[in-house]
Design a protein around this motif. Structure first.
Motif, PDB file in Angstrom:
ATOM      1  N   LYS A   1       0.844  -1.206   0.000  1.00  0.00           N
ATOM      2  CA  LYS A   1       0.000   0.000   0.000  1.00  0.00           C
ATOM      3  C   LYS A   1       0.875   1.250   0.000  1.00  0.00           C
ATOM      4  O   LYS A   1       0.589   2.223  -0.694  1.00  0.00           O
ATOM      5  CB  LYS A   1      -0.952   0.017   1.210  1.00  0.00           C
ATOM      6  CG  LYS A   1      -2.113  -0.923   1.072  1.00  0.00           C
ATOM      7  CD  LYS A   1      -3.014  -0.488  -0.072  1.00  0.00           C
ATOM      8  CE  LYS A   1      -4.146  -1.465  -0.264  1.00  0.00           C
ATOM      9  NZ  LYS A   1      -4.818  -1.302  -1.532  1.00  0.00           N
ATOM     10  N   ASP A   2       1.950   1.236   0.790  1.00  0.00           N
ATOM     11  CA  ASP A   2       2.866   2.372   0.796  1.00  0.00           C
ATOM     12  C   ASP A   2       3.463   2.589  -0.588  1.00  0.00           C
ATOM     13  O   ASP A   2       3.618   3.714  -1.046  1.00  0.00           O
ATOM     14  CB  ASP A   2       3.993   2.162   1.813  1.00  0.00           C
ATOM     15  CG  ASP A   2       3.540   2.371   3.248  1.00  0.00           C
ATOM     16  OD1 ASP A   2       2.448   2.921   3.446  1.00  0.00           O
ATOM     17  OD2 ASP A   2       4.293   1.975   4.152  1.00  0.00           O
ATOM     18  N   LEU A   3       3.820   1.495  -1.254  1.00  0.00           N
ATOM     19  CA  LEU A   3       4.380   1.585  -2.594  1.00  0.00           C
ATOM     20  C   LEU A   3       3.361   2.186  -3.561  1.00  0.00           C
ATOM     21  O   LEU A   3       3.698   3.037  -4.387  1.00  0.00           O
ATOM     22  CB  LEU A   3       4.826   0.199  -3.079  1.00  0.00           C
ATOM     23  CG  LEU A   3       5.578   0.132  -4.395  1.00  0.00           C
ATOM     24  CD1 LEU A   3       6.827   0.992  -4.366  1.00  0.00           C
ATOM     25  CD2 LEU A   3       5.945  -1.300  -4.729  1.00  0.00           C
ATOM     26  N   GLU A   4       2.094   1.780  -3.451  1.00  0.00           N
ATOM     27  CA  GLU A   4       1.044   2.332  -4.309  1.00  0.00           C
ATOM     28  C   GLU A   4       0.860   3.821  -4.041  1.00  0.00           C
ATOM     29  O   GLU A   4       0.736   4.618  -4.974  1.00  0.00           O
ATOM     30  CB  GLU A   4      -0.276   1.589  -4.074  1.00  0.00           C
ATOM     31  CG  GLU A   4      -0.277   0.166  -4.595  1.00  0.00           C
ATOM     32  CD  GLU A   4      -1.506  -0.628  -4.168  1.00  0.00           C
ATOM     33  OE1 GLU A   4      -2.521   0.000  -3.764  1.00  0.00           O
ATOM     34  OE2 GLU A   4      -1.453  -1.862  -4.226  1.00  0.00           O
ATOM     35  N   ILE A   5       0.870   4.217  -2.781  1.00  0.00           N
ATOM     36  CA  ILE A   5       0.737   5.630  -2.416  1.00  0.00           C
ATOM     37  C   ILE A   5       1.922   6.419  -2.966  1.00  0.00           C
ATOM     38  O   ILE A   5       1.758   7.493  -3.539  1.00  0.00           O
ATOM     39  CB  ILE A   5       0.612   5.792  -0.887  1.00  0.00           C
ATOM     40  CG1 ILE A   5      -0.734   5.241  -0.414  1.00  0.00           C
ATOM     41  CG2 ILE A   5       0.796   7.249  -0.466  1.00  0.00           C
ATOM     42  CD1 ILE A   5      -0.843   5.099   1.091  1.00  0.00           C
ATOM     43  N   GLN A   6       3.116   5.878  -2.795  1.00  0.00           N
ATOM     44  CA  GLN A   6       4.326   6.533  -3.285  1.00  0.00           C
ATOM     45  C   GLN A   6       4.245   6.742  -4.790  1.00  0.00           C
ATOM     46  O   GLN A   6       4.561   7.810  -5.301  1.00  0.00           O
ATOM     47  CB  GLN A   6       5.550   5.689  -2.942  1.00  0.00           C
ATOM     48  CG  GLN A   6       6.818   6.151  -3.613  1.00  0.00           C
ATOM     49  CD  GLN A   6       7.933   5.131  -3.491  1.00  0.00           C
ATOM     50  OE1 GLN A   6       7.912   4.293  -2.619  1.00  0.00           O
ATOM     51  NE2 GLN A   6       8.894   5.211  -4.376  1.00  0.00           N
ATOM     52  N   SER A   7       3.812   5.724  -5.511  1.00  0.00           N
ATOM     53  CA  SER A   7       3.693   5.821  -6.967  1.00  0.00           C
ATOM     54  C   SER A   7       2.710   6.911  -7.362  1.00  0.00           C
ATOM     55  O   SER A   7       2.978   7.719  -8.258  1.00  0.00           O
ATOM     56  CB  SER A   7       3.261   4.472  -7.539  1.00  0.00           C
ATOM     57  OG  SER A   7       3.029   4.582  -8.926  1.00  0.00           O
TER      58      SER A   7
END
Length: 170
Positions: free
Chosen positions: A134-140
């Motif tokens: 989820k953090d990776l998706e938010i970062q993207s």
């Protein structure tokens, strides 16, 4: 300024001895424009030497005219880089053109390399991978938003003269 043209009576045919005796410099003394290798660029026409990309920037192509900032989650620690490095696990770089990654504070983790922010470590969970995803998706999404905002501003600036012409009715 170019020299004035010769009058017709004094022109020299190409097969005359005067023209055939002209000597050209050896090819080794003729300067040719050389493309820069990745990690370097030339930002002006006629530059002889290539310039190395600055810290936090890179160029991954030959013949570049500029270098690009490392994206959030990555960093550049040397000049002349052809790519940026991802921040290691539990380290972050939230800004463009970072030259280092900062270690997460005690009790915080990233869950993956290339992160832009640290999250609270879940001690009850042995695997924080779903949170890391989820953090990776938010970062993207955050990176895309920053890019789109910059692109929007660039387009507004580039098309400002057109908008002014349309306003004035010309």
């Amino acid at each position: 300024y170019p020299p004035p043209p010769l009058p017709p009576s004094s022109s020299t045919p190409m097969d005359s001895p005067e023209v055939s005796s002209l000597s050209l410099p050896p090819s080794s003394s003729v300067k040719r424009c050389q493309a820069c290798s990745p990690g370097k660029y030339k930002d002006r026409e006629g530059m002889d030497d290539c310039t190395r990309c600055q810290l936090g920037k890179f160029s991954d192509i030959s013949a570049a005219s500029t270098c690009f900032s490392c994206s959030p989650g990555t960093y550049g620690v040397a000049t002349g880089q052809s790519s940026c490095s991802r921040c290691p696990l539990n380290h972050v770089s939230p800004l463009f053109a970072s030259t280092l990654c900062t270690k997460c504070q005690v009790g915080y983790v990233t869950g993956f390399s290339g992160a832009t922010n640290c999250t609270v470590q879940c001690l009850a969970l042995s695997n924080a991978q779903p949170f890391a995803q989820k953090d990776l998706e938010i970062q993207s999404l955050q990176s895309q938003l920053v890019f789109l905002e910059k692109e929007h501003e660039d387009l507004k600036t580039a098309h400002k003269p057109c908008a002014e012409i349309l306003k004035s009715g010309n």
